[in-house]
Design an enzyme around this catalytic site. Sequence first.
Site, PDB file in Angstrom:
ATOM      1  N   GLU A 175       0.815  -1.230   0.000  1.00 47.74           N
ATOM      2  CA  GLU A 175       0.000   0.000   0.000  1.00 47.74           C
ATOM      3  C   GLU A 175       0.846   1.276   0.000  1.00 47.74           C
ATOM      4  O   GLU A 175       0.635   2.172   0.819  1.00 47.74           O
ATOM      5  CB  GLU A 175      -0.956  -0.015   1.199  1.00 47.74           C
ATOM      6  CG  GLU A 175      -1.842  -1.262   1.222  1.00 47.74           C
ATOM      7  CD  GLU A 175      -2.789  -1.320   2.432  1.00 47.74           C
ATOM      8  OE1 GLU A 175      -2.717  -0.446   3.307  1.00 47.74           O
ATOM      9  OE2 GLU A 175      -3.601  -2.258   2.479  1.00 47.74           O
ATOM     10  N   ASN A 216       2.267  -4.901  -3.324  1.00 45.48           N
ATOM     11  CA  ASN A 216       0.891  -5.357  -3.073  1.00 45.48           C
ATOM     12  C   ASN A 216       0.026  -4.151  -2.714  1.00 45.48           C
ATOM     13  O   ASN A 216       0.478  -3.236  -2.020  1.00 45.48           O
ATOM     14  CB  ASN A 216       0.948  -6.339  -1.890  1.00 45.48           C
ATOM     15  CG  ASN A 216      -0.333  -7.097  -1.638  1.00 45.48           C
ATOM     16  OD1 ASN A 216      -0.908  -7.667  -2.558  1.00 45.48           O
ATOM     17  ND2 ASN A 216      -0.796  -7.122  -0.388  1.00 45.48           N
ATOM     18  N   HIS A 252     -10.063  -6.707  -2.093  1.00 49.01           N
ATOM     19  CA  HIS A 252     -11.126  -6.657  -1.084  1.00 49.01           C
ATOM     20  C   HIS A 252     -12.338  -5.993  -1.744  1.00 49.01           C
ATOM     21  O   HIS A 252     -12.358  -4.776  -1.925  1.00 49.01           O
ATOM     22  CB  HIS A 252     -10.680  -5.850   0.131  1.00 49.01           C
ATOM     23  CG  HIS A 252      -9.537  -6.475   0.870  1.00 49.01           C
ATOM     24  ND1 HIS A 252      -9.679  -7.644   1.577  1.00 49.01           N
ATOM     25  CD2 HIS A 252      -8.240  -6.107   0.990  1.00 49.01           C
ATOM     26  CE1 HIS A 252      -8.512  -7.968   2.118  1.00 49.01           C
ATOM     27  NE2 HIS A 252      -7.617  -7.057   1.773  1.00 49.01           N
TER      28      HIS A 252
HETATM   29  C1  XIL Z   1      -5.730  -6.947   8.436  1.00 45.78           C
HETATM   30  C2  XIL Z   1      -6.001  -8.136   9.325  1.00 45.78           C
HETATM   31  O1  XIL Z   1      -6.885  -9.018   8.689  1.00 45.78           O
HETATM   32  C3  XIL Z   1      -6.590  -7.678  10.656  1.00 45.78           C
HETATM   33  O2  XIL Z   1      -6.688  -8.764  11.554  1.00 45.78           O
HETATM   34  C4  XIL Z   1      -5.708  -6.594  11.265  1.00 45.78           C
HETATM   35  O3  XIL Z   1      -6.354  -6.083  12.426  1.00 45.78           O
HETATM   36  C5  XIL Z   1      -5.489  -5.458  10.272  1.00 45.78           C
HETATM   37  O4  XIL Z   1      -4.933  -5.987   9.069  1.00 45.78           O
HETATM   38  N1  XIL Z   1      -4.686  -5.218   3.754  1.00 45.78           N
HETATM   39  C6  XIL Z   1      -3.623  -5.957   4.185  1.00 45.78           C
HETATM   40  C7  XIL Z   1      -3.770  -6.852   5.349  1.00 45.78           C
HETATM   41  O5  XIL Z   1      -2.579  -5.957   3.519  1.00 45.78           O
HETATM   42  O6  XIL Z   1      -2.578  -6.998   6.077  1.00 45.78           O
HETATM   43  C8  XIL Z   1      -4.871  -6.420   6.259  1.00 45.78           C
HETATM   44  O7  XIL Z   1      -5.041  -7.383   7.275  1.00 45.78           O
HETATM   45  C9  XIL Z   1      -6.136  -6.193   5.473  1.00 45.78           C
HETATM   46  C10 XIL Z   1      -5.950  -5.123   4.435  1.00 45.78           C
END
Ligand code: XIL
Length: 360
Positions: A175, A216, A252
């Site tokens: 990110e 990523n 997502h």
């Molecule tokens: C999320 C986890 O699922 C949670 O348990 C934590 O509290 C926060 O992070 N993008 C990512 C992941 O790259 O690492 C994130 O994971 C979700 C969004």
Amino acid sequence: MLRALRNHGRLGRLCAVLTASAGLLTLQTAPALATPDTAEASGVGAQAPARTPLKDLTDNYVGSAVAASALGNEGDYRSVLTDEFSSVTAENAMKWSVLEPNRGQYDWSGADAIMDYARQNGKSVRGHTLVWHKQHPSWLNNLSASELRSAVKNHITTVVNRYEGEIRAWDVVNEVFDSNGIRRDSIFQRKLGDGWIADAFRWAHQADPSAKLYINDYNTGWVNDKSNAIYDLVRSLRQQGVPIHGVGFQTHLSIDYSFPGGYQSNLQRFADLGVDVAITEADVRMTLPATDSKLTTQADYYERLWNACEAISRCVEFTTWGYTDRHSWVPNTFEGQGAACLFDESLNPKPAYNRINPTA
Ligand code: XIL
């Protein structure tokens, strides 16, 4: 060589599906020949025909994010994971704040537990994530630029070295662009300047030359300012000979928004840069409560993701961010949203699973 193996995998998939169909025929005809009593006594027809697990439907890695706690405490969770998936990603256990909450004091317990599981069960591992503006320890905030640079180098070297040869792919940076395609204003960007991303990849490559190194991000499934910025960066890093091998698309999604337009062609344009592409964190959330109609829309989305990866020869991985609604970050993150995974809370396959698995 790799191509040969992958082709072999496709053949394997076909055979597995045919075997499953043959099993189906046998089970369907057998009860008709037996009297109800003998059928009961012999157990014929008592169990549903086994489905081919997701991991055997494709030559791509099929993965799930996992929490070390669920893996250790829940036998049913572990067993479905083992049956269905060929790859695991640590949901949190390999993040910097978990590994090194205080400077120089490491806690490898969760990460090691996931690696042990992977070794014992022949799973591939995606490492997640080395440098991210979230979930890094607060002690980083007090460092000078040169101290931060050493800390990042030391962190990458230590973590990648520890699992050298055992982690197939690392999300080296996560990110790093905002939605306008501008470098995200993180402590890394502010203190280290533009070159930090190339350095992060070089350090990771030194620590494990066999690992595939990825950038990523989320909301990059269609052509937009952020995906364009990543595209330009990857092209430029490749031109400079920086060891970057893949682009991860978190993916997502929510059924409250339309499916990303041009998803497959967008991934393809990255693949055409000469890197692998991977779906690294797929989930498809909805406003609760789930209804049949919403679950059908969710199935459409998952099917399109799965098919896009299948259609792109350089798409090597389809990983979901958790595989069951029992353990999903969605309800804790998006108010009123949930039911984002392929399996329900009792580990039953949902319509989305049945859609991508023709043997289910
Ligand atoms: C999320 C986890 O699922 C949670 O348990 C934590 O509290 C926060 O992070 N993008 C990512 C992941 O790259 O690492 C994130 O994971 C979700 C969004």
